[in-house]
Motif scaffolding. Structure first.
Motif, PDB file in Angstrom:
ATOM      1  N   ARG A  33      34.902  48.517  46.190  1.00 39.68           N
ATOM      2  CA  ARG A  33      34.311  47.779  45.293  1.00 39.68           C
ATOM      3  C   ARG A  33      33.040  47.234  45.804  1.00 39.68           C
ATOM      4  N   GLU A  55      47.921  49.331  39.689  1.00 39.71           N
ATOM      5  CA  GLU A  55      47.333  47.985  40.660  1.00 39.71           C
ATOM      6  C   GLU A  55      45.897  48.826  41.317  1.00 39.71           C
ATOM      7  N   VAL A  91      38.511  47.020  49.183  1.00 39.08           N
ATOM      8  CA  VAL A  91      39.055  45.783  48.562  1.00 39.08           C
ATOM      9  C   VAL A  91      40.792  46.165  48.566  1.00 39.08           C
ATOM     10  N   GLY A  92      40.957  47.477  48.917  1.00 44.58           N
ATOM     11  CA  GLY A  92      42.465  47.487  49.570  1.00 44.58           C
ATOM     12  C   GLY A  92      42.679  48.723  50.059  1.00 44.58           C
ATOM     13  N   MET A 121      42.387  47.289  41.338  1.00 46.47           N
ATOM     14  CA  MET A 121      41.462  47.084  42.307  1.00 46.47           C
ATOM     15  C   MET A 121      40.074  47.709  42.077  1.00 46.47           C
TER      16      MET A 121
END
Lengths: 514, 366
Positions: free
Chosen positions: A218, A235, A223-224, A239
C-alpha cells in the motif's frame, strides 16, 4: 535441493525507488521461494508494477538490493533479467501478430546473429510441451490465436528462454473462467517443478485459489505478508485499502420498463470487408429494457466485440434490425449512436476511449463539447467546459490536481472514472459496458459497480458484456449466453447459476454457423 | 505563468542558435574569414538597414505559411511532406490567373491572386487527401511523389503555356502591375511587402482554430488517437482530409506570396527555392507552436538573406547558409530527443499509451 529451499529464489531487501518527489516503493522486503506461488496484492498505484519493473531490470532501485539465489544482482536492462531467468507475462502481450507462434518464440537476441533459431526453438517448445503440457500451434499466425492461446504462447516464450522465476501481471484479466482454471492448474504445475511464481492480481478469489503466500503493498510499502491459509479475504481487503470497503448495496427491485435496445436477427461477417467470410454473429435477438441490466456471458472471442461494433456502427451488419430508444436505428455511425441516447464504456480504454495526450477536461467533455452550452456555432467555451469537468471530477471522485493534466498521466482507475463521468453525464438511455472493471482495484471496482446500479435504479438500461462470470451473475437482471456467435439462451437472474451458464456456454460447440 | 510555460522552448531556440553560430564560426575560420567580419556583414545584410530588414521579413512570410500548414496537418495526425509541390501548385495557379487580371483594380487583383494560390495548393493537396481517405495510400508517400510531379509540371508550364513571349527564357511574362502585392513605400527599395501582416494574423488564426473551435478540437482528438476519435463519434477521416486541404491552402498561399511579393515579377521554374521543406524545419524548430513559428521563420529567412549577403561582401560561398540550415535542423531534432528523454524520467504512473515515436510529432498544448 534442500539448500535451495532455504535460500529464497529472489530476495528483495530495503528496495526504494523514487521518481522526483514521489516515492513509488519504500524499503520493500520481499522473499520469493522456489516451488511457491506468491501473490502480490495492492490497489492501482500501490507500487506493484514499479517493484516488478525493478525485478525485471526496467528500473534500477535507488536503495536496497535484489538477490537471486543469494547473489546480489543488478540488471541494467530487461535482457539481463531474462538471461538470469526472470520472466514476466505482461498484461498486454509482447507478441507480433503477423508472425507465426514459432517465429515469435524464435525472436530473440541470438549469440550468433546469423544463426537460425527456429529449429532449436521448435525442439525446446516440444520439450516444454512434454514436461508441462503447454502445447503451442507452431505454424499458426498469432493474429488467429485467442487471448488465452496468446497468453500460453507468452509463457512458453519465457520458458523457452530458461525463465525460472515467472511473474504474472493480472493474467486473468482477459481470460474466460475455463481458461483461468487451466492457467491456475498450469501455475501449480510450474511451481511443483521448482519454478517460483509471482501472481499480481486484484481478484481475491484467484489468490485464494492458487497462491501459497501473499504480500500486500500500500502506497509503495509492504503492509502485510504471510501464508494465504492464515488470512481471510476481509483482512486482505482491509490491508489493501487501509480500511473496510463498504458493502455493495443490495439490488433494489426495479420493474423493467419499455424496451430501450432491441436487436432482431443481427448477422455480422467476421471480416468487415468481406461479407462472404464466415459469420462472427448470426441470428442475434436481444432486448434490453429500461431499468434492467442485461448481462452477456461468454468466453472471449464469442462475438462480443462484433456485437458492440455492429450496434455502434463501427462494423457493418449483414442483416438484422436494431431499435434504439424506441426508434429504428439504421445507417449506424458512432455519432448517431450517441445522439440516439447511447453511451459506451469500451473494454480497450487506451485504444478507443481516451486520447491520452489531451487533458483530463478535454477527455471528460469530449462529446458534450460539441453541443451547446459548451460550444455555440462551432466555437468552444473552454472555461465552461473546464467548469463542467471540475463538477464531474467531484461527482465521480476523479483524483487529479487539476483538470488540465494530460489524462495519460492518471492511474487506470481514475481514467476509467473519467470515462464513466463522460458517458453518464449525457444521461444516456442505454449504456453498453464492456468489462468495465478490467484492471481496476477493489475500491475503483466498487465505485463502477455502484454507478452501474444507480444508473439502473434511475431507469437506465445497461448491456453488460463481461468474461467474468461472477461480475455477470452479481449485476445482471437477465443473462444472455453468447457462444460461437449465437445466443445460446437467456436466463433470469434468479435461475442463474454458474453451472447452468457454463453449460449453455459449452452446449452448442457444434452449432452450425450458416 | 506564460513565461514559465514557454521558457524551455525559448532556451532550446536560443541554444540551437548559439550552437549553430559556433559551427558557422568554425566553417568560416576554415575558409579563411574572420567570424567577426562575417557577423557584421551578416547583420548588415539581414537587419542592418531598412531595405535588408524588409527583405528578411518579407521572405519569412512564405516560410511561416508553410510551417502553419505543417502544424495543422500534424495536429490531425497527418504527416505529409507535399509542401514543395503545393507551393508550386499554388504559385502556378496564382500566376495563371494573375497574368489575366491586368484589368482588375489593385486590391481586387491582389485578393484574386491570393485566393488562386490557396485554391491551387489545396487542390494539389486534395490529391494526397483523396488517395489517403479513399484508397488508404500513405499521405507521406503520395505527397512526396506528387512533389516531383509538381516540379515537372511547373517546368513545362514556364516553357509552354505560360511562357512569356518577350524572351526565350523559361519564365512567364511579367505580372500585370496591379497584381503585384503592395509594399511599404517608406522603405527604400520597397522590399517590405504588406503581406508581413500575414505573420501574426495567420498564426493567431491557427491558434484559435486549434484551441477554440469544435473543428480544431476534433482535429486534435483525431491526431491524438484516431481510433478513439472514431469510437467517440468524431470522424478522423473527415478531419484528416480537411487538415490536409488546409495545409495545402497555406502552402499555396506561400507560393503566391513568393511570386507576387517576391523580387522578380514573373514565375520561373525554380521559384519554390526550398521553401516547402524549410517551412517544415521552421515548424519543428518552434516545437509546432504557431506563435513561435513566427520567430523561427524570421531566423530561417535571416539565414537565407544573410548567406547571400556574405557571398556578396566577403565572397563566402552561399552554400554556407544551407549548411547552417542543415545544422539547425539536426540540432532541433537532437534537442527534441533530449527533451523527450527528460520527460520520460519524470514520474509517470501509467506510461502514456500514445507516446509518440517520432520526434517530428512533438506537439504543444494550445
Amino acid at each position: 535441493m534442500a539448500n535451495r529451499a532455504q535460500t529464497p529464489a529472489l530476495r528483495l531487501s530495503g528496495v526504494t525507488k523514487r521518481f522526483g518527489a514521489f516515492t513509488a516503493n519504500e524499503r520493500v522486503d520481499l522473499d520469493i521461494n522456489r516451488g511457491e506461488i506468491h501473490a502480490l496484492l495492492g490497489e492501482n498505484g500501490a507500487g506493484k508494477t514499479t517493484l516488478m519493473r525493478i525485478v525485471t531490470g526496467l528500473y534500477q532501485p535507488d536503495e536496497g538490493e535484489v538477490r537471486m539465489d543469494g547473489e546480489t544482482i543488478r540488471f541494467r536492462k530487461p535482457e539481463h533479467a531474462l538471461r538470469a531467468g526472470i520472466g514476466m507475462v505482461h498484461q498486454h502481450f509482447t507478441l507480433v501478430p503477423t508472425l507465426t507462434e514459432l517465429q515469435n518464440l524464435a525472436m530473440r537476441p541470438a549469440r550468433i546473429p546469423w544463426s537460425n533459431a527456429t529449429a532449436d526453438v521448435r525442439r525446446r517448445s516440444e520439450e516444454i510441451a512434454a514436461t508441462t503440457g503447454l502445447r503451442i500451434n507452431p505454424d499458426r499466425m498469432v493474429a488467429d490465436a485467442s487471448i488465452g492461446e496468446r497468453q500460453r504462447l507468452e509463457i512458453v516464450k519465457l520458458l523457452c528462454r530458461g525463465a525460472r522465476i515467472l511473474i504474472f501481471d493480472e493474467p486473468s484479466a482477459a481470460l474466460s473462467p475455463g481458461e483461468w482454471d487451466e492457467l491456475a492448474a498450469l501455475m501449480r504445475r510450474l511451481a511443483a517443478e521448482g519454478h517460483a511464481i509471482v501472481l499480481i492480481s486484484h481478484k481475491l478469489t484467484e489468490v485464494f485459489a492458487v497462491a501459497d503466500r501473499y504480500t500486500v503493498l500500500r502506497a509503495g510499502a509492504v503492509v502485510g505478508t504471510g501464508l494465504v491459509t492464515e488470512v481471510t479475504p476481509d483482512e486482505l481487503v482491509t490491508m489493501m485499502v487501509g480500511g473496510p470497503v463498504m458493502e455493495r448495496p443490495a439490488r433494489a427491485h426495479v420493474n423493467p420498463g419499455r424496451p430501450v435496445l432491441t436487436v432482431r436477427g443481427l448477422g455480422v461477417a467476421r471480416d468487415p470487408l468481406d461479407p462472404k467470410s464466415p459469420p462472427a454473429l448470426s441470428g442475434i435477438d436481444l432486448q434490453v429494457r429500461a431499468g434492467e441490466i442485461l448481462g452477456i456471458a461468454g468466453v472471449a472471442g464469442s462475438g462480443q466485440n462484433e456485437l458492440v461494433e455492429a450496434v455502434m456502427g463501427i462494423r457493418p451488419a449483414l442483416r438484422g434490425r436494431i431499435e434504439l430508444d424506441g426508434k429504428p436505428f439504421e445507417d449506424r455511425t458512432p455519432r448517431r449512436f450517441y445522439q440516439s441516447g447511447g453511451a459506451l464504456i469500451p473494454e480497450d480504454r487506451h485504444h478507443v476511449a481516451i486520447v491520452s495526450g489531451m487533458t483530463l477536461w478535454e477527455n471528460i467533455t469530449m462529446r458534450a463539447l460539441r453541443r451547446p452550452p459548451l460550444s455555440r456555432r462551432g466555437i468552444l467555451n473552454p472555461s465552461a467546459a473546464r467548469g463542467e469537468a471540475r463538477r464531474l471530477m467531484a461527482e465521480f471522485d476523479i483524483r487529479a490536481d487539476t483538470e488540465k493534466i494530460p489524462i495519460g498521466r492518471l492511474s487506470g482507475g481514475n481514467q476509467q472514472k473519467a470515462v464513466l463521468a463522460r458517458e453518464f453525464s449525457g444521461h444516456p438511455a442505454l449504456l453498453i459496458a464492456v468489462q468495465p472493471v478490467r484492471g481496476l482495484d477493489v475500491r475503483a471496482t466498487d465505485f463502477v459497480y455502484r454507478q452501474l446500479s444507480e444508473h439502473r435504479a434511475r431507469g437506465g438500461a445497461i448491456l453488460l458484456i463481461s468474461m467474468d462470470l461472477d461480475e455477470i451473475l452479481a449485476l445482471s437482471d437477465r443473462i444472455a449466453v453468447l457462444a460461437h456467435g449465437r445466443i445460446q439462451g437467456v436466463v433470469e437472474a434468479e435461475d442463474a447459476t454458474r453451472t447452468r451458464i457454463g453449460a449453455l456456454m459449452t452446449s452448442a460447440e457444434e452449432a452450425p454457423c450458416s | 505563468m506564460l513565461m514559465r510555460q514557454h521558457l524551455p522552448r525559448v532556451l532550446v531556440t536560443v541554444g540551437v542558435i548559439v550552437i549553430a553560430a559556433l559551427i558557422a564560426s568554425l566553417i568560416l575560420l576554415a575558409s579563411g574569414v574572420a567570424p567577426v567580419d562575417a557577423l557584421s556583414a551578416f547583420w548588415e545584410g539581414t537587419f542592418g538597414n531598412g531595405t535588408n530588414a524588409g527583405t528578411t521579413l518579407t521572405q519569412a512570410v512564405p516560410l511561416l505559411l508553410v510551417a502553419l500548414g505543417w502544424i495543422v496537418a500534424t495536429r490531425a495526425g497527418r504527416l505529409h511532406v507535399g509542401y514543395p509541390g503545393q507551393v508550386i501548385a499554388g504559385g502556378a495557379t496564382a500566376t495563371a490567373i494573375g497574368l489575366n487580371c491586368g484589368g482588375l483594380p489593385g486590391a481586387l487583383a491582389v485578393l484574386v491572386t491570393a485566393l488562386a494560390g490557396i485554391a491551387g495548393g489545396a487542390l494539389w493537396a486534395g490529391l494526397t487527401a483523396w488517395l489517403w481517405a479513399s484508397r488508404g495510400v500513405l499521405e507521406i508517400i503520395s505527397s512526396l511523389l506528387l512533389n516531383l510531379v509538381a516540379i515537372q509540371v511547373a517546368a513545362w508550364l514556364v516553357r509552354g503555356p505560360l511562357q512569356g513571349t518577350a524572351s526565350q527564357e523559361p519564365q512567364t511574362a511579367n505580372f500585370p502591375p496591379s497584381t503585384i502585392w503592395p509594399s511599404v513605400p517608406a522603405i527604400p527599395g520597397q522590399t517590405l511587402s504588406f503581406d508581413v501582416v500575414l505573420l501574426p494574423i495567420c498564426a493567431v488564426i491557427v491558434v484559435l482554430l486549434l484551441s477554440r473551435t469544435v473543428f480544431g478540437f476534433g482535429l486534435r482528438a483525431s491526431g491524438g488517437n484516431g481510433e478513439a476519435a472514431r469510437w467517440l463519434g468524431i470522424d478522423p477521416k473527415r478531419g484528416g482530409v480537411v487538415a490536409i486541404l488546409i495545409s495545402g491552402g497555406f502552402a499555396g498561399l506561400a507560393g503566391a506570396a513568393l511570386l507576387f511579393a517576391g523580387t522578380a515579377p514573373w514565375m520561373s521554374d525554380g521559384f519554390e527555392a526550398g521553401v516547402g521543406f524549410n517551412g517544415i524545419a521552421v515548424a519543428l524548430l518552434a516545437g509546432n507552436s504557431p506563435v513561435f513559428a513566427i520567430l523561427t521563420a524570421v531566423v530561417f529567412s535571416a539565414l537565407n538573406v544573410g548567406g547571400t549577403a556574405l557571398q556578396a561582401t566577403l565572397d563566402v560561398p552561399s552554400s554556407l547558409a544551407e549548411v547552417l540550415q542543415g545544422a539547425v535542423i539536426v540540432l532541433v531534432l537532437l534537442a527534441a530527443v533530449l527533451a523527450r528523454r527528460r520527460r520520460e524520467q519524470a514520474p509517470a504512473p501509467q506510461p502514456a499509451a500514445a507516446a509518440k515515436s517520432l520526434a517530428l510529432v512533438g506537439t504543444e498544448e494550445v
